[in-house]
Enzyme design. Structure first.
Site, mmCIF file in Angstrom:
data_model
loop_
_atom_site.group_PDB
_atom_site.id
_atom_site.type_symbol
_atom_site.label_atom_id
_atom_site.label_comp_id
_atom_site.label_asym_id
_atom_site.label_seq_id
_atom_site.Cartn_x
_atom_site.Cartn_y
_atom_site.Cartn_z
ATOM 1 N N ARG A 23 52.774 35.545 38.916
ATOM 2 C CA ARG A 23 52.542 36.968 39.205
ATOM 3 C C ARG A 23 51.815 37.141 40.529
ATOM 4 O O ARG A 23 52.104 38.053 41.311
ATOM 5 C CB ARG A 23 51.754 37.628 38.065
ATOM 6 C CG ARG A 23 51.561 39.125 38.285
ATOM 7 C CD ARG A 23 50.887 39.819 37.114
ATOM 8 N NE ARG A 23 49.526 39.354 36.928
ATOM 9 C CZ ARG A 23 48.786 39.615 35.849
ATOM 10 N NH1 ARG A 23 49.284 40.328 34.851
ATOM 11 N NH2 ARG A 23 47.562 39.154 35.747
ATOM 12 N N ALA A 122 51.895 45.062 40.568
ATOM 13 C CA ALA A 122 51.290 43.917 41.263
ATOM 14 C C ALA A 122 49.773 44.058 41.164
ATOM 15 O O ALA A 122 49.242 45.166 41.214
ATOM 16 C CB ALA A 122 51.728 43.905 42.727
ATOM 17 N N LYS A 123 49.087 42.926 41.023
ATOM 18 C CA LYS A 123 47.638 42.979 40.789
ATOM 19 C C LYS A 123 46.907 43.023 42.139
ATOM 20 O O LYS A 123 46.192 42.088 42.496
ATOM 21 C CB LYS A 123 47.250 41.740 39.970
ATOM 22 C CG LYS A 123 46.066 41.939 39.050
ATOM 23 C CD LYS A 123 45.989 40.792 38.051
ATOM 24 C CE LYS A 123 44.880 40.992 37.045
ATOM 25 N NZ LYS A 123 43.567 40.745 37.582
ATOM 26 N N GLY A 124 47.117 44.089 42.869
ATOM 27 C CA GLY A 124 46.514 44.214 44.201
ATOM 28 C C GLY A 124 45.088 44.737 44.103
ATOM 29 O O GLY A 124 44.821 45.678 43.348
ATOM 30 N N TYR A 128 42.431 48.515 42.411
ATOM 31 C CA TYR A 128 41.265 48.510 41.518
ATOM 32 C C TYR A 128 40.241 49.584 41.862
ATOM 33 O O TYR A 128 39.368 49.883 41.055
ATOM 34 C CB TYR A 128 40.648 47.107 41.430
ATOM 35 C CG TYR A 128 41.465 46.281 40.458
ATOM 36 C CD1 TYR A 128 41.275 46.409 39.095
ATOM 37 C CD2 TYR A 128 42.485 45.469 40.899
ATOM 38 C CE1 TYR A 128 42.070 45.726 38.195
ATOM 39 C CE2 TYR A 128 43.291 44.784 40.021
ATOM 40 C CZ TYR A 128 43.070 44.911 38.657
ATOM 41 O OH TYR A 128 43.874 44.247 37.771
#
Ligand code: PMP
Length: 273
Positions: A23, A122-124, A128
């Protein structure tokens, strides 16, 4: 893996490390960040960080890819890509009492980042800021977690967890197209439920579906499987974690500790046998 980019459980294993790194690599590609490391190299680096720091059960791993020196302007072209992997011991993100008895959630006034502005799947790290606004608002108002709607008003997820809603024995979770992160714990929970014969649907959910639900639970690497006992000051079901939530909690605990041989391939062991 469980917890961030990886929780480390007894027998020193990291849960679904390969999928987490896949990922990460996909997210870099989506955001146009050049990354020279392969998934296998990132897995090896993580394992050595855990081993060398002598971390044990309940450890959390956080890899981060970021851009360094190159340009002061907004065009990142030419900036060097850096990779770091941090790991530390960390307990239940939403509290042990929360895991046992459930937490109080509140629908956020902040909407989840959407496909028009960012890449929610997507874990951008930039995304956050959105989670932080929602979480801080919920906690300041006396709740433990924020539930986030997308810009169309459908349920997306918690500020740092995917969400599952149960009605009459049927489990529903929002599809990734509704703006949630493509969570690895979410995938593990779906697998556990389906292999236990429970019907799981990926479908859009309204805010009110939370009010009508028999059970609601949140899942994530840090949160693991945490029941919600209340949302917007309304008790969920009878206000106690229900049987399907307990089934997923127990199954997940077995999975990450290598007690289900069928899924042993989801564990990367820190020390070879
Ligand atoms: N949604 C968000 C916004 C998150 O930060 C997380 C935690 N990474 C999750 C969902 C759950 O994802 P995973 O199960 O892969 O940790």
């Amino acid at each position: 893996m469980s917890r961030g980019l990886g929780d480390v459980y007894k027998r020193q294993a990291v849960f679904r490390l390969t999928e987490h790194m896949e990922r990460l690599v996909r997210g870099c590609k989506a955001y146009g960040i050049p990354l020279d490391y392969t998934v296998e190299e990132l897995v090896d680096i993580t394992i050595s960080v855990v081993r060398e720091n002598e971390l044990h059960d309940g450890c959390y791993v956080r890899p981060l890819v970021f851009l360094g020196l190159g340009s002061i302007g907004l065009n990142p072209a030419g900036a060097a890509t850096h990779v770091m992997v941090a790991a530390w011991e960390w307990g239940a993100y939403l509290g042990v009492v929360g895991v046992k008895h459930g937490i109080r959630g509140r629908v956020s006034s902040w909407r989840r980042i959407n496909h028009e502005s960012l890449i929610p799947s997507a874990k951008g790290t930039g995304g956050y800021l959105n989670s932080i606004l929602a979480k801080a608002e919920a906690v300041a108002a006396g709740y433990e977690e924020a539930l986030m709607l997308n810009s169309e008003g459908f349920l997306a997820e918690g500020s740092g967890e995917n969400v599952f809603v149960i009605n009459d024995g049927v489990v529903t979770t929002p599809p990734v197209s509704d703006g949630c992160l493509n969570g690895i714990t979410r995938d593990s929970a779906i697998t556990l439920l389906r292999s236990g014969g429970v019907e799981v649907r990926e479908a859009s959910l309204s805010r009110a579906s939370l009010y009508y639900a028999d059970e609601v639970f949140l899942v994530g690497t840090a949160a693991e499987v945490t029941p919600l006992r209340e949302v917007d000051d309304r008790p969920i079901g009878d206000g106690k974690p229900g049987p399907i939530t307990r089934m997923v909690q127990d199954g997940y605990a077995d999975l990450v500790r290598g007690r289900i041989p069928e899924y042993d391939h989801w564990l990367t062991y820190v020390e070879a046998d």
